[in-house]
Design an enzyme around this catalytic site. Sequence first.
Site, PDB file in Angstrom:
ATOM      1  N   ARG A 114      89.480  35.891 -36.001  1.00  0.00           N
ATOM      2  CA  ARG A 114      88.200  35.205 -36.262  1.00  0.00           C
ATOM      3  C   ARG A 114      87.904  34.150 -35.208  1.00  0.00           C
ATOM      4  O   ARG A 114      87.809  32.961 -35.479  1.00  0.00           O
ATOM      5  CB  ARG A 114      88.173  34.624 -37.669  1.00  0.00           C
ATOM      6  N   ASP A 124      89.690  39.261 -19.283  1.00  0.00           N
ATOM      7  CA  ASP A 124      90.886  39.247 -18.438  1.00  0.00           C
ATOM      8  C   ASP A 124      92.071  39.553 -19.346  1.00  0.00           C
ATOM      9  O   ASP A 124      92.516  38.719 -20.118  1.00  0.00           O
ATOM     10  CB  ASP A 124      91.044  37.877 -17.792  1.00  0.00           C
ATOM     11  N   ASP A 153      98.408  37.743 -16.014  1.00  0.00           N
ATOM     12  CA  ASP A 153      99.174  37.614 -14.771  1.00  0.00           C
ATOM     13  C   ASP A 153      99.123  36.216 -14.168  1.00  0.00           C
ATOM     14  O   ASP A 153      99.595  36.002 -13.044  1.00  0.00           O
ATOM     15  CB  ASP A 153      98.683  38.637 -13.744  1.00  0.00           C
TER      16      ASP A 153
END
Length: 423
Positions: free
Chosen positions: A206, A276, A280
């Site tokens: 949520r 994204d 990384d």
Amino acid sequence: MGILGLFVTTCVATLISRATALLAFPGAEGFGRNAVGGRTGSVYHVTNLDDSGTGSFRDAVSKANRIIVFDVGGTINIDTRIAVSKNIYIAGQTAPGDGITVYGNGMSFSNANDAIVRYIRFRMGKGGDSGKDGITIADGSNMIFDHVSAAWGRDETFSINGAVHNVTIQNTIIAQGLETHSCGGLMQSDYGISLFRNLYIDNKTRNPKVKGMNDFQNNVIYNWGGGGGYIAGDSAGQSYANIVNNYFISGPSTSVTAFTRGNANFHGYVSENYYDSNKDGTLNGSPLCVETSCYSDMAIEQTRFDYPGPERLMKAPDAVPYVLSNVGANFPARDDVDEGLVAEVKSYGKKGELISDENASFLGELGGSMATSALKDTDGDGIPDEWEDAHGLDPQDPSDAMEIGGSGYANIEVYVNSLVPSL
């Protein structure tokens, strides 16, 4: 005219009458932008960090039509929930030191019509009542929350669910709903909720869950868990949402995609939302496709709903540094908790966690120590003598604080609004 066209036309007609009304403060945006606060009332000084009694925050919000200023900063520990009255302006930016944190059993803004809430932290915590929200609104109209830091809800951290009209949440942190529920919050109203430039972080699910009439723009969502990021309705009810230029960033707890549980009843205008997912350590996401496959089977609309959007819409990659620099109760200063949350986002996938106990969090102290460095205010009207002298007011006359000036604001509003940027 179809049902969708009739819905939008009716909503726009409702908004026109409010379009020329005075803003709650310079920089107020969205559905709640015209909240009145305590403009026609009186000034109340919070003079201590007690849970109750004269000079306490609880007492300050217990009566309607007040502009609330703080002569102290620090953490207010509350044992029972605080219910806020109508026509209140909580001017947290007036607190000295690191500002004000309200810690404990949560806040209710149900029926707190025309509330203006700025630069204050509301953190519930494990000691709060099970099944209760950190901040809840079940009824009411015309409210705006700006630069608020909300965290550690037992049920939801910041939840709107009911007959609630015209609410804006902007520049706000909604963080670390406590497990096992661990929810950012419901945003469910058929009468207009705006969510602009907020940070949802470390909530299992949520982030938010949306139903009804919603405008979701330039938000950053980080490290949601397996319950989902943005939950699109998940019901038979009709929803109509703009979802524009937001950035979703996976964190260590993220195991599902950004959008979940949409269906044909959820009508979304979507544009340039970035994701994204690679964790990384670098912000290098890309725009989601404008298809139902990227938005969990919601009905993709071709035209933006004509809601009162932000004056300046940023591209999603630009929204991330802006949000991280400006979000939350960052005046007079951010505290350790908010600094830690922002640092998690800046790890871009490497840091972040879902928590069940705020005391186990590594983010630091939840607020500054008590501070009492309020400026000299001879007449006790909430405006320091120095500011009154510089702006043609009388530091010996307490009545001039609530006088309405040429701008339409009370003099004390002009003062408290001048302390912080307009956006």
